[in-house]
Enzyme design. Structure first.
Site, PDB file in Angstrom:
ATOM      1  N   CYS A 242     -31.596  15.088  39.243  1.00 55.54           N
ATOM      2  CA  CYS A 242     -31.189  14.907  37.845  1.00 55.54           C
ATOM      3  C   CYS A 242     -30.921  13.457  37.468  1.00 55.54           C
ATOM      4  CB  CYS A 242     -29.977  15.779  37.522  1.00 55.54           C
ATOM      5  SG  CYS A 242     -28.429  15.256  38.290  1.00 55.54           S
ATOM      6  N   HIS A 302     -24.186  16.804  36.764  1.00 55.07           N
ATOM      7  CA  HIS A 302     -25.539  16.854  36.230  1.00 55.07           C
ATOM      8  C   HIS A 302     -25.694  15.710  35.232  1.00 55.07           C
ATOM      9  CE1 HIS A 302     -29.400  18.236  34.995  1.00 55.07           C
ATOM     10  NE2 HIS A 302     -29.017  18.576  33.786  1.00 55.07           N
ATOM     11  N   ASP A 325     -32.355  16.131  27.893  1.00 57.34           N
ATOM     12  CA  ASP A 325     -32.211  16.415  29.322  1.00 57.34           C
ATOM     13  C   ASP A 325     -33.598  16.523  29.942  1.00 57.34           C
ATOM     14  OD1 ASP A 325     -31.619  17.242  31.843  1.00 57.34           O
ATOM     15  OD2 ASP A 325     -30.206  18.791  31.251  1.00 57.34           O
TER      16      ASP A 325
END
Length: 657
Positions: A242, A302, A325
């Protein structure tokens, strides 16, 4: 560009002057790179003064096959059109081009035409090109950000800090965004940053098998990733997780002129079924029971990015920071992507707003529910946590390498009336129905161990009742990844405990290096679970704690004064903290404006307690405050980071003596 055969002898794009005015000189001083909504000037040199009634015309072409053709209006045009004006000085024409604030971003080809009085083309000069970027300094651009300090950080700063670890033990690593390094701007951004379903930059992997690529923790900057992707013909680079996805996205967006920052959400929920609840099924040994391929999860942290932009499709007040994202998790409209989603919509619970608002809302607000699945298949709910998800949401400060907590931008304070109103709007229940009943309380007090050492975990059973209590206490230590995947069990212990009334019993669980070395993973994270079962208690009591291992120090020093294009020496040293030798040691060094990614291998093994030092020579290519980033990896110890600040001066420095 010179031409000695016609009326037009030279066209000067004035790259030095224009790039300085458009804040793109860090990208390139030779090629013309300008920002939309802001005028720029070129000069056209003629062999002789233009004959009467002869005119210059400008034509722009855009696209891989010049599909878009734009003829610039002469004289002041409408704000949504390209136009130019001109000033004549004997045999030279100064042309000032004006682009609309919503002009298409990309590489343009410019043709300068000499027209006769009757409209015929007498001469055409068309081997000219320039790049057009977003302009956050222009009030009519959708990415306009009226704060110079924010622009310097979120557009111009090539160095970053990424926060990792757990919510109660936050670590940081330096990152080289390098958005102004050679040809970063030229690399394609039409594909998503992830490669699932398209030809994006990165492939993700979370199973710690990276033999056919580069492990995610090895990267220290975005530039080598983008260069490898470009050189391989847009073939996805292996591998990312991530923070790597987010960092590369941040580089690409900043290079295009979109204000962008990297965000870390601690205790981040991944809600697969969209019910705002993360369900963990455990068997009676506290092992994960759910065998489905896709399931809810809660990540220790994250990362995503926020980009600043105005959304014309939203009511006023929902513009500003938008969540993007790039980590491939779930499909959105058939693609692995998430966002842009307004941060304000998440805070207010407006889940009907595009894009992917329910998913992002769950990442910072979902409930965590633990179930015991008994031998007969019956489920027993043992713990509900409505406050652990979405903690210490962090980003790098504008004012230095500090952590800014932006949690309040995503959610109201826990337990506040505003928070309850938002939950009601979003359809999430708020209840205290499953608070721990009975007279026993269970807690875990983890230590802060250094990787390679032995350490203790203290599990405490507290009796708040008026009579003595007898219970069965099960303690399990396992290694996990940052995304909560179980890497294996390190130690297990089950004992009977007796706790007098109004007293506490402490159980010390000793972990030796040999206990966890075989299972601890690349993120050096251990999770302890404890389950207490006692007669008279309505349900088992569970406690859980994450124990991140502290990493050793990597020392980076750059003594003396650094001068652009002059050789500089860096000294890097590292001491092995483990009780075993390290093999295949390698240092990776890079820094925007300093040097491209360079590997230095360590010869032979590094014995326990041994210090290894290397010397690196490099020549800075750009002035200013720069960061030299170093990563060390070996067979048993990985992801050791170090950084040094280097101030690079111009060549000629006036002596102070």
């Amino acid at each position: 560009m010179a031409n000695h055969n016609g009326l037009i002898t030279d066209v000067d794009l004035r790259s030095h002057e224009n790039n300085l005015a458009h804040r793109t000189r860090e990208i390139d001083r030779e090629r013309l790179i300008v920002r939309r909504g802001q005028p720029f000037s070129i000069s056209v040199q003629c062999y002789v003064s233009l004959p009467p009634k002869h005119q210059l015309e400008l034509i722009l072409h855009l696209g891989s096959k010049d599909e878009v053709v734009i003829k610039l209006q002469k004289g002041r045009g409408a704000g949504d059109k390209w136009w130019f004006n001109q000033q004549r000085a004997q045999d030279e024409m100064l042309l000032t081009l004006h682009s609309p604030a919503d002009a298409i971003i990309g590489q343009y080809h410019l043709a300068v035409l000499m027209m006769s009085p009757d409209g015929h083309i007498l001469e055409k000069t068309d081997k000219l090109s320039f790049h057009l970027l977003f302009n956050p300094w222009c009030k009519d651009d959708v990415v306009y950000l009226p704060d110079e300090s924010l622009l310097q950080e979120y557009v111009m700063n090539e160095d970053g800090i990424i926060f990792m670890g757990t919510w109660d033990n936050i670590n940081r690593i330096p990152w080289n965004y390098g958005q102004f390094e050679d040809y970063v701007m030229d690399m394609m951004v039409t594909a998503m940053v992830n490669s699932n379903g398209d030809r994006g930059v990165l492939t993700g992997r979370w199973d710690e098998s990276y033999t056919d690529g580069v492990a995610p923790y090895r990267w220290t900057g975005s530039v080598p990733i983008l260069q490898q992707w470009s050189n391989a013909g847009a073939r996805a680079v292996k591998y990312g997780q991530c923070w790597v996805f987010a960092a590369v996205a941040c580089t690409v967006l900043r290079s295009l002129g979109i204000p962008t920052r990297l965000i870390t959400n601690f205790s981040s929920a991944h809600d697969v079924d969209g019910n705002l609840s993360i369900d963990f099924l455990l068997n009676e040994r506290l092992e994960s029971f759910d065998g489905r391929n896709k399931r809810d999860s809660s990540w220790n942290f994250h990362c995503w990015v926020e980009s600043w932009m105005r959304r014309e499709d939203l009511p006023k007040g929902n513009d500003g920071w938008q969540v993007l994202d790039p980590t491939p998790q779930e499909l959105s409209d058939g693609e692995f992507c998430c966002g842009p989603c307004p941060v304000t919509a998440i805070k207010e619970g407006n889940l009907g707003v595009k894009y992917d608002a329910p998913f992002v809302f769950a990442e910072v607000n979902a409930d965590i529910i633990y179930w015991i699945v008994q031998a007969d298949g019956q489920r027993q709910k043992i713990r509900v946590d409505q406050a652990s998800v979405g903690r210490n949401i962090s980003t790098k400060s504008v004012y230095g390498d500090y952590r800014d907590d932006v949690t309040q931008q995503y959610k109201y304070s826990e337990g506040s009336n505003e928070e309850r109103d938002v939950y009601k709007k979003a359809g999430r229940r708020v209840t205290n129905e499953f608070t721990e009943p009975g007279q026993l309380k269970l807690s875990i007090k983890p230590s802060r161990p250094v990787l390679g050492t032995d350490f203790d975990v203290i599990v405490e059973v507290k009796n708040e009742g008026a009579r003595e209590a007898h219970a069965q206490l099960a303690m399990v230590v396992m290694a996990v990844t940052y995304s909560s995947l179980n890497r294996g069990e390190c130690k297990r212990q089950t004992i009977s405990v007796t706790v007098p009334a109004h007293k506490a019993h402490k159980e010390v669980l000793r972990l030796h290096y040999d206990d966890y070395v075989g299972c601890v993973g690349e993120h050096h994270l251990i999770r302890v679970k404890a389950l207490l079962e006692a007669p008279g208690e309505n349900e088992p009591i569970m406690a859980m704690a994450n124990i991140p291992m502290s990493m050793p120090e990597l020392l980076v020093q750059v003594p003396g004064k650094a001068v652009v294009w002059n050789q500089v020496t860096a000294f890097i040293s590292f001491t092995n903290p483990l009780p075993v030798p390290l093999k295949s040691g390698v240092f990776t060094v890079e820094g925007a404006g300093l040097l491209s990614a360079t590997e230095i291998s360590v010869k032979g093994d590094i014995n326990p307690g041994q210090k290894v030092s290397v010397k690196l020579l490099f020549s800075p290519v750009r002035t200013g405050v720069r960061k030299l980033l170093v990563d060390f990896d070996s067979d048993r110890l990985k992801d050791v980071k170090g950084v040094a600040t280097v101030v690079v001066y111009k060549r000629h420095i006036r002596s102070l003596n």
